[in-house]
Design a protein around this motif. Structure first.
Motif, PDB file in Angstrom:
ATOM      1  N   VAL A  55       0.852  -1.176   0.000  1.00  0.00           N
ATOM      2  CA  VAL A  55       0.000   0.000   0.000  1.00  0.00           C
ATOM      3  C   VAL A  55       0.895   1.236   0.000  1.00  0.00           C
ATOM      4  O   VAL A  55       1.802   1.352   0.828  1.00  0.00           O
ATOM      5  N   LEU A  56       0.644   2.128  -0.948  1.00  0.00           N
ATOM      6  CA  LEU A  56       1.371   3.388  -1.033  1.00  0.00           C
ATOM      7  C   LEU A  56       0.397   4.529  -0.818  1.00  0.00           C
ATOM      8  O   LEU A  56      -0.529   4.720  -1.603  1.00  0.00           O
ATOM      9  N   ILE A  57       0.594   5.258   0.264  1.00  0.00           N
ATOM     10  CA  ILE A  57      -0.184   6.465   0.512  1.00  0.00           C
ATOM     11  C   ILE A  57       0.628   7.621  -0.046  1.00  0.00           C
ATOM     12  O   ILE A  57       1.791   7.812   0.339  1.00  0.00           O
ATOM     13  N   VAL A  58       0.061   8.377  -0.959  1.00  0.00           N
ATOM     14  CA  VAL A  58       0.739   9.553  -1.495  1.00  0.00           C
ATOM     15  C   VAL A  58       0.017  10.769  -0.927  1.00  0.00           C
ATOM     16  O   VAL A  58      -1.076  11.121  -1.359  1.00  0.00           O
ATOM     17  N   ASP A  59       0.644  11.363   0.100  1.00  0.00           N
ATOM     18  CA  ASP A  59       0.092  12.562   0.723  1.00  0.00           C
ATOM     19  C   ASP A  59       0.414  13.732  -0.194  1.00  0.00           C
ATOM     20  O   ASP A  59       1.558  14.121  -0.355  1.00  0.00           O
ATOM     21  N   ASP A  60      -0.625  14.275  -0.774  1.00  0.00           N
ATOM     22  CA  ASP A  60      -0.482  15.295  -1.811  1.00  0.00           C
ATOM     23  C   ASP A  60      -0.532  16.712  -1.239  1.00  0.00           C
ATOM     24  O   ASP A  60      -1.397  17.503  -1.567  1.00  0.00           O
TER      25      ASP A  60
END
Length: 116
Positions: A63-68
């Motif tokens: 799982v990759l969370i990309v905090d934008d």
């Protein structure tokens, strides 16, 4: 009737061993990466990660969370889940972008960092 079941040229039953091996190699799936773009998602990230943590599969799940560019602590909350994922031998990575670039850009960043 058995003659009707005989493999016809060009059908899957007539594929060579080498052809089948090449097909198997081309379709071998080692794992799945789930990219989650997140912007100011501190109120919803826990539910998202709990749902992903509950998934069961024979494949490896990353799982990759990309905090934008969030301003509400989304990355901090997401990182708090890393130990839980690790205990179940699942991967959770958090990528923080300093500025918001939109969901599409965040997805593309996630894809660039994906293992699968």
């Amino acid at each position: 009737q058995n003659a009707a079941l005989k493999a016809q040229p060009g059908t899957a039953d007539s594929c060579s061993t080498a052809g089948m091996a090449a097909l198997a190699a081309a379709t071998n799936i080692n794992g799945v990466t789930c990219v989650v773009p997140a912007f100011n998602a501190s109120q919803t990230i826990d539910a998202c990660l709990a749902s992903l943590l509950a998934q069961r599969t024979d494949l490896e799940l990353e799982v990759l969370i990309v905090d934008d560019g969030s301003e509400d602590g989304t990355s901090v909350k997401a990182r708090q889940w890393q130990a839980r994922f690790a205990r179940l031998q699942m991967s959770l990575r958090v990528i923080r972008q300093e500025r918001n670039g939109g969901a599409a850009r965040a997805r593309n960043v996630g894809i660039e960092h994906a293992s699968y």
